[in-house]
Design an enzyme around this catalytic site. Structure first.
Site, PDB file in Angstrom:
ATOM      1  N   HIS A  65       0.833  -1.148  -0.087  1.00  0.00           N
ATOM      2  CA  HIS A  65      -0.113  -0.060  -0.011  1.00  0.00           C
ATOM      3  C   HIS A  65       0.874   1.373  -0.133  1.00  0.00           C
ATOM      4  CE1 HIS A  65      -4.126  -1.277   1.102  1.00  0.00           C
ATOM      5  NE2 HIS A  65      -3.568  -2.260   0.525  1.00  0.00           N
ATOM      6  N   VAL A  69       1.116   4.021  -3.767  1.00  0.00           N
ATOM      7  CA  VAL A  69       0.700   5.610  -3.619  1.00  0.00           C
ATOM      8  C   VAL A  69       1.913   6.393  -3.507  1.00  0.00           C
ATOM      9  CG1 VAL A  69      -0.678   7.187  -2.208  1.00  0.00           C
ATOM     10  CG2 VAL A  69      -1.421   4.675  -2.269  1.00  0.00           C
ATOM     11  N   SER A  75       5.262   7.083   2.872  1.00  0.00           N
ATOM     12  CA  SER A  75       3.993   8.089   3.018  1.00  0.00           C
ATOM     13  C   SER A  75       3.020   7.639   3.835  1.00  0.00           C
ATOM     14  CB  SER A  75       3.573   8.868   1.841  1.00  0.00           C
ATOM     15  OG  SER A  75       3.419   7.818   0.811  1.00  0.00           O
ATOM     16  N   PRO A 159      -5.474  -1.484  -5.830  1.00  0.00           N
ATOM     17  CA  PRO A 159      -6.489  -2.673  -6.458  1.00  0.00           C
ATOM     18  C   PRO A 159      -7.224  -3.061  -5.263  1.00  0.00           C
ATOM     19  CG  PRO A 159      -4.165  -2.983  -7.147  1.00  0.00           C
ATOM     20  CD  PRO A 159      -4.238  -1.945  -6.153  1.00  0.00           C
TER      21      PRO A 159
END
Length: 323
Positions: A65, A69, A75, A159
């Site tokens: 994840h 991003v 982050s 996704p």
């Protein structure tokens, strides 16, 4: 003047060859600046794994994840503030956990080598170590990432569990990953769990039909229906691998070939002609799966990384450094 232009052209040519090598992630990046960095990470992960083997899927999810991003820049670790909803606040990240483990590792590294090891590298190293502890492949992790300065919940678009193979492939392709990479990386579900809310429709009302998903093994439907229950205020979890849920192996592929996929995307992998042959190959070769997984993880860990003077080395993984 002509010779000057030739000189400039030659200079830029050599710079184009040198700069990518200079900025490339490299194994042993901290060998001089923090020689014990990887050992410290490994020791803390090992202690946590001894208490809770589910940290492997948790860290795999965090790493995935994060990289999907803004690239692998940690982050996802930044806390929200009164003026910014960070990635953590996004719905898909609600089940991401083990932030405290990353904090613990960072604290020890700051004691040993202040302002040296990035949070982004900690996620990557810790994930690798947890995979090894679960019986997965041993592999070298290139390091040298720096930490990002931006984290926005609005940018989180990963996704989903009900994606088709084509939809998932598009998402992976946008990050420079191939169909093979996608099938291999989804093999991480061999140690994964999922909340019932992510597949509840497959048990009783698949795509509004009022019936279970016909592609799901009937015995599995019965089993998961019992696990999930009928209380809408409770959202239990189920193993994605029904045989060896705490062992990093290729059983996931064997099960989805037998219609034992829990998430829709899992079962789609085995049924879709785009990916079914790859699934069969992974199911037949555990060693080959491990080797392919290691390569795909290194590739994913290189997505849009910050290097050189970009970003920063956070002293606290949850907040940006004070300028």
């Amino acid at each position: 003047m002509e010779s000057y232009h030739k000189y400039i052209s030659v200079t830029f040519f050599f710079l184009s060859l040198i700069l990518p090598l200079t900025l490339a992630l490299q194994v042993g990046f901290y060998s001089k600046t923090c020689p014990n960095a990887e050992t410290i990470v490994q020791q803390v992960v090992q202690q946590r794994f001894a208490a809770d083997k589910s940290i492997t899927p948790a860290l795999l999810r965090m790493h995935f994840h994060d990289c999907f991003v803004r690239g692998c820049d940690a982050s996802i670790l930044i806390d929200s503030t009164s003026t910014n909803q960070a990635e953590k606040a996004a719905g898909p990240n609600g089940s991401v956990r083990e932030f405290a483990l990353i904090d613990q590792i960072k604290s020890k590294l700051e004691q040993s080598c202040p302002k040296t090891v990035s949070c982004a590298d900690i996620i990557t190293l810790a994930t690798r170590d947890s995979v090894v502890l679960a019986g997965g492949p041993k592999y070298n992790v290139p390091t040298g990432r720096r930490d990002g300065l931006i984290s926005r919940s609005s940018e989180v678009n990963v996704p989903g569990p009900s994606f088709t193979v084509s939809q998932a492939q598009k998402s992976f392709s946008d990050k420079g990953l191939t169909l093979n990479d996608m099938v291999v990386l989804l093999g991480a579900h061999t140690v994964g769990i999922a909340h019932c809310s992510l597949f509840q429709d497959r048990l009783s009302n698949f795509q509004g039909t009022g019936s279970p998903d016909p592609t799901m093994n009937k015995a599995l439907v019965t089993k998961l229906t019992g696990v999930c229950g009928s209380n809408p205020n409770v959202d239990p979890t189920a193993f994605l691998d029904q045989k060896t849920p705490f062992v990093f192996d290729n059983q996931y592929y064997n099960q989805i070939k037998s219609n034992m996929g829990v998430l829709q995307i899992d079962q789609e992998l085995a049924l879709d002609s785009l990916s079914s042959t790859l699934v069969t190959n992974m199911a037949a070769n555990n060693v080959g799966f491990g080797q392919s997984f290691a390569k795909a993880m290194v590739k994913m860990g290189s997505i849009q990384v910050l290097q050189g003077t970009s970003g920063e080395i956070r002293q606290n993984c949850r907040v940006l450094n004070k300028s």
